[in-house]
Motif scaffolding. Structure first.
Motif, PDB file in Angstrom:
ATOM      1  N   ASP A   1      -1.474 -65.238  47.629  1.00  0.00           N
ATOM      2  CA  ASP A   1      -1.663 -66.426  48.092  1.00  0.00           C
ATOM      3  C   ASP A   1      -2.436 -66.630  49.110  1.00  0.00           C
ATOM      4  O   ASP A   1      -1.975 -66.338  50.570  1.00  0.00           O
ATOM      5  N   TYR A   2      -3.823 -66.777  49.261  1.00  0.00           N
ATOM      6  CA  TYR A   2      -4.472 -67.081  50.394  1.00  0.00           C
ATOM      7  C   TYR A   2      -5.505 -68.224  50.263  1.00  0.00           C
ATOM      8  O   TYR A   2      -5.909 -68.495  49.283  1.00  0.00           O
ATOM      9  N   LYS A   3      -6.137 -68.559  51.497  1.00  0.00           N
ATOM     10  CA  LYS A   3      -7.215 -69.540  51.373  1.00  0.00           C
ATOM     11  C   LYS A   3      -8.511 -68.956  51.583  1.00  0.00           C
ATOM     12  O   LYS A   3      -8.443 -67.904  52.192  1.00  0.00           O
ATOM     13  N   PHE A   4      -9.668 -69.488  51.080  1.00  0.00           N
ATOM     14  CA  PHE A   4     -10.814 -68.940  51.039  1.00  0.00           C
ATOM     15  C   PHE A   4     -11.921 -69.712  51.487  1.00  0.00           C
ATOM     16  O   PHE A   4     -11.861 -70.916  51.138  1.00  0.00           O
ATOM     17  N   ALA A   5     -12.888 -69.105  52.009  1.00  0.00           N
ATOM     18  CA  ALA A   5     -14.149 -70.097  52.341  1.00  0.00           C
ATOM     19  C   ALA A   5     -15.267 -69.110  51.973  1.00  0.00           C
ATOM     20  O   ALA A   5     -15.307 -68.225  52.315  1.00  0.00           O
ATOM     21  N   ILE A   6     -16.346 -69.659  51.369  1.00  0.00           N
ATOM     22  CA  ILE A   6     -17.690 -68.963  51.234  1.00  0.00           C
ATOM     23  C   ILE A   6     -18.707 -69.875  51.983  1.00  0.00           C
ATOM     24  O   ILE A   6     -19.020 -71.002  51.691  1.00  0.00           O
ATOM     25  N   GLY A   7     -19.585 -69.122  52.775  1.00  0.00           N
ATOM     26  CA  GLY A   7     -20.562 -69.776  53.571  1.00  0.00           C
ATOM     27  C   GLY A   7     -21.828 -68.840  53.208  1.00  0.00           C
ATOM     28  O   GLY A   7     -22.139 -67.688  53.092  1.00  0.00           O
ATOM     29  N   LEU A   8     -23.172 -69.742  53.674  1.00  0.00           N
ATOM     30  CA  LEU A   8     -24.398 -69.050  53.558  1.00  0.00           C
ATOM     31  C   LEU A   8     -25.075 -69.674  54.946  1.00  0.00           C
ATOM     32  O   LEU A   8     -25.360 -70.892  54.721  1.00  0.00           O
ATOM     33  N   ASN A   9     -25.422 -68.751  55.643  1.00  0.00           N
ATOM     34  CA  ASN A   9     -26.406 -69.330  56.744  1.00  0.00           C
ATOM     35  C   ASN A   9     -25.861 -70.575  57.559  1.00  0.00           C
ATOM     36  O   ASN A   9     -26.307 -71.560  57.835  1.00  0.00           O
ATOM     37  N   GLY A  10     -24.443 -70.234  57.601  1.00  0.00           N
ATOM     38  CA  GLY A  10     -23.496 -71.364  58.674  1.00  0.00           C
ATOM     39  C   GLY A  10     -23.449 -72.652  57.821  1.00  0.00           C
ATOM     40  O   GLY A  10     -22.558 -73.479  58.244  1.00  0.00           O
ATOM     41  N   ASN A  11     -23.535 -72.591  56.536  1.00  0.00           N
ATOM     42  CA  ASN A  11     -23.240 -73.715  55.664  1.00  0.00           C
ATOM     43  C   ASN A  11     -22.314 -73.509  54.613  1.00  0.00           C
ATOM     44  O   ASN A  11     -22.095 -72.663  54.134  1.00  0.00           O
ATOM     45  N   LEU A  12     -21.040 -74.233  54.831  1.00  0.00           N
ATOM     46  CA  LEU A  12     -19.943 -74.037  53.783  1.00  0.00           C
ATOM     47  C   LEU A  12     -20.345 -74.182  52.387  1.00  0.00           C
ATOM     48  O   LEU A  12     -20.758 -75.354  52.216  1.00  0.00           O
ATOM     49  N   LEU A  13     -20.165 -73.386  51.445  1.00  0.00           N
ATOM     50  CA  LEU A  13     -20.532 -73.679  50.052  1.00  0.00           C
ATOM     51  C   LEU A  13     -19.459 -73.919  49.218  1.00  0.00           C
ATOM     52  O   LEU A  13     -19.432 -74.930  48.327  1.00  0.00           O
ATOM     53  N   GLU A  14     -18.051 -73.355  49.656  1.00  0.00           N
ATOM     54  CA  GLU A  14     -17.084 -73.624  48.605  1.00  0.00           C
ATOM     55  C   GLU A  14     -15.720 -73.102  49.522  1.00  0.00           C
ATOM     56  O   GLU A  14     -15.846 -72.290  50.344  1.00  0.00           O
TER      57      GLU A  14
END
Length: 92
Positions: free
Chosen positions: A57-70
């Protein structure tokens, strides 16, 4: 070796390293032979059960070059769901 660690001491950090090693030494998604693939899958399945990997049970964040994608929340109900991301490339 992984299957032995799972049965002796599944919380030992060497077991997690053995999982990483097994996953890194595949060729096109499988191991050298069907026998190696079968034994690897048995050991990995036993490790998933013993390590409670599915009880997450955890939160995740996916980014690329400083931009949040998901971003989202991973838990046992959606752990096997796939997140597909597309990034448009700039043409030169």
């Amino acid at each position: 070796m992984l299957n032995a660690f799972v049965q002796i001491d599944p919380q030992n950090p060497i077991a997690a390293n053995a999982v990483r090693w097994l996953m890194a030494h595949r060729d096109s998604g499988h191991w050298y032979s069907t026998q190696e693939t079968a034994w690897s899958l048995i050991a990995l399945t036993n490790w998933l059960v013993a390590s409670n990997e599915y009880e997450t049970d955890y939160k995740f964040a996916i980014g690329l070059n400083g931009n949040l994608l998901e971003q989202g929340q991973a838990n046992k109900n959606n752990l096997t769901d796939t997140v597909k991301l597309k990034v448009q490339l700039k043409t030169c």
